[in-house]
Scaffold this motif. Structure first.
Motif, PDB file in Angstrom:
ATOM      1  N   UNK A  47     -28.986  58.434  12.948  1.00  0.00           N
ATOM      2  CA  UNK A  47     -28.254  59.006  11.809  1.00  0.00           C
ATOM      3  C   UNK A  47     -28.963  58.878  10.466  1.00  0.00           C
ATOM      4  N   UNK A  49     -32.319  59.132  10.046  1.00  0.00           N
ATOM      5  CA  UNK A  49     -33.696  59.626  10.138  1.00  0.00           C
ATOM      6  C   UNK A  49     -33.938  60.881   9.296  1.00  0.00           C
TER       7      UNK A  49
ATOM      8  N   UNK B  19     -33.647  69.356  10.240  1.00  0.00           N
ATOM      9  CA  UNK B  19     -34.072  68.245  11.092  1.00  0.00           C
ATOM     10  C   UNK B  19     -33.745  66.879  10.500  1.00  0.00           C
ATOM     11  N   UNK B  20     -33.232  66.839   9.272  1.00  0.00           N
ATOM     12  CA  UNK B  20     -32.982  65.562   8.614  1.00  0.00           C
ATOM     13  C   UNK B  20     -31.572  65.060   8.929  1.00  0.00           C
ATOM     14  N   UNK B  21     -31.482  64.171   9.899  1.00  0.00           N
ATOM     15  CA  UNK B  21     -30.175  63.617  10.266  1.00  0.00           C
ATOM     16  C   UNK B  21     -29.484  62.971   9.072  1.00  0.00           C
ATOM     17  N   UNK B  22     -30.277  62.318   8.218  1.00  0.00           N
ATOM     18  CA  UNK B  22     -29.677  61.586   7.103  1.00  0.00           C
ATOM     19  C   UNK B  22     -28.950  62.530   6.148  1.00  0.00           C
ATOM     20  N   UNK B  23     -29.430  63.757   6.032  1.00  0.00           N
ATOM     21  CA  UNK B  23     -28.759  64.729   5.159  1.00  0.00           C
ATOM     22  C   UNK B  23     -27.429  65.179   5.754  1.00  0.00           C
TER      23      UNK B  23
END
Lengths: 149, 149, 149, 149
Positions: A47, A49, B19-23
């Motif tokens: 989560x 990354x 691709x940015x899970x954190x976003x």
């Protein structure tokens, strides 16, 4: 570093941290609170990354900012709260590893402003790599206990 | 600001962001991508709050960093990726409001380094308040398309 | 810290420093050059003062920037030169005292970028007070020896 | 930008600047003082050069810091003085040209802290190139008129 202005600083820091939803969202914990020093830990999980599978730089900044802020908070009087004025962070290496450790250490405590340095290390087995370095300015807000703002 | 080195820059930025899970963890979106400019939006929800119910400063830093990074990325060649070298952010006001808008704008694009300014505004009805100001250095990594790192 | 890429690093640093008119204008000297570390000294004299008789903050920034830059330069190959990308400096106390000492220490050397921390201390008799703290990013320019730029 | 708290702000700024020996050492002048804005000019002369004949980055930082500081000072009450808390500066291009112009503009004035952005431009004939960008935090010291510190 300086005299203890609130003997219950650790409880105060822990109570403030517990109220931060954003810290539990990213699964950060605060296992170390000393006088003038704090440590935030963050397990590597999907989560947090970015697009290449490393921990997102913004999340690295979040834990460094919190470690630094709480380090400063340990030196503040019981009726004060802490506010980030600004910080500057250098990303030194990709945040790989199983665990990130952010350490904050007060460089200069002050009546109204505190200056802090924080570092983030990626831990993989025995290896510990510095992945970020921060310098930060925090403001003491007197007469406003943290949970009352 | 500068000639377009990749006509498909918007698709490239959108693919990287996806691709940015954190976003997605913080529920950020990227509704605006222009040549040399990008905007990240973040709804105010409980998961991103700090102890006083405002959006966490670290989350404010995350969306400013991303808006700035993608602004720089729009000017890079198709076979390059972008890396945050460092940033400095001032918190100007509590991040209240229903929505945060982070805008990034390239100040100086470069072959190896790009310098960007980003701002975060809190929007409440008709009111728009600047809550953070960032200055940022990004690195162009040539020959390494973003999804291949 | 890292292997020595140029055994004549001290001569190279000294030669570069000697060419800086601005350093002689403010009467700065460079008495210490180690691998990954450098120190600039500045006597307190009226020409470098601000309106309250302390050393001007900009001059404090100049010697911190130079100490940091030369610290990074000691680790670079003989055919390279160094360029300041950016720095951030906190002023911690008024720059009083008879002498200022700026120390630069490389945090992370790199092939293209080096990250450095520098500090400035004011010395008055036996007392040494930290008056500024800097974090800095420098660029290695390969194939361009310093005096040839 | 904000209401005028001292109608004599320009005289106050000029008087403070006149007391800064370091500004006359480098031959800087302060030709423009507006409410929330200030400009410092520096002719290119040999005394402020670094090893390659450009103006020294530290001198560029000095004039940016001063332009920003005085921009903030114009908005402060008559009985206050201004102190640099910290700044961050990016060097964007070599400081070539016959004249450097540093402009400071207040982003957010505050009762205790003011946030400013400053830029430095190199002027050569008709051409004006941005050579540096700064973001800065300044402190208002109430009850201490500048010349009395």
């Amino acid at each position: 570093m300086t005299r203890i202005s609130d003997p219950h600083f650790a409880e105060r820091v822990r109570a403030s941290f517990a109220l931060q939803h954003a810290m539990s969202l990213i699964r950060a914990t605060l296992p170390l609170i000393e006088h003038g020093r704090a440590e935030i830990h963050l397990p590597h999980w999907s989560g947090v990354e970015q697009q290449h599978g490393f921990v997102h730089g913004g999340v690295v900044g979040m834990i460094a900012d919190s470690a630094g802020g709480y380090a400063a908070f340990t030196l503040m009087p019981a009726d004060a709260s802490v506010l980030t004025v600004e910080y500057k962070i250098n990303m030194l290496a990709p945040a790989a590893g199983d665990l990130l450790i952010a350490t904050g250490e007060v460089l200069k405590p002050g009546r109204s402003l505190s200056i802090v340095r924080a570092d983030v290390f990626a831990v993989q087995g025995d290896r510990r790599t510095r992945v970020a370095a921060m310098q930060q300015t925090l403001m003491v807000m007197h007469g406003v206990a943290d949970e009352k703002i």
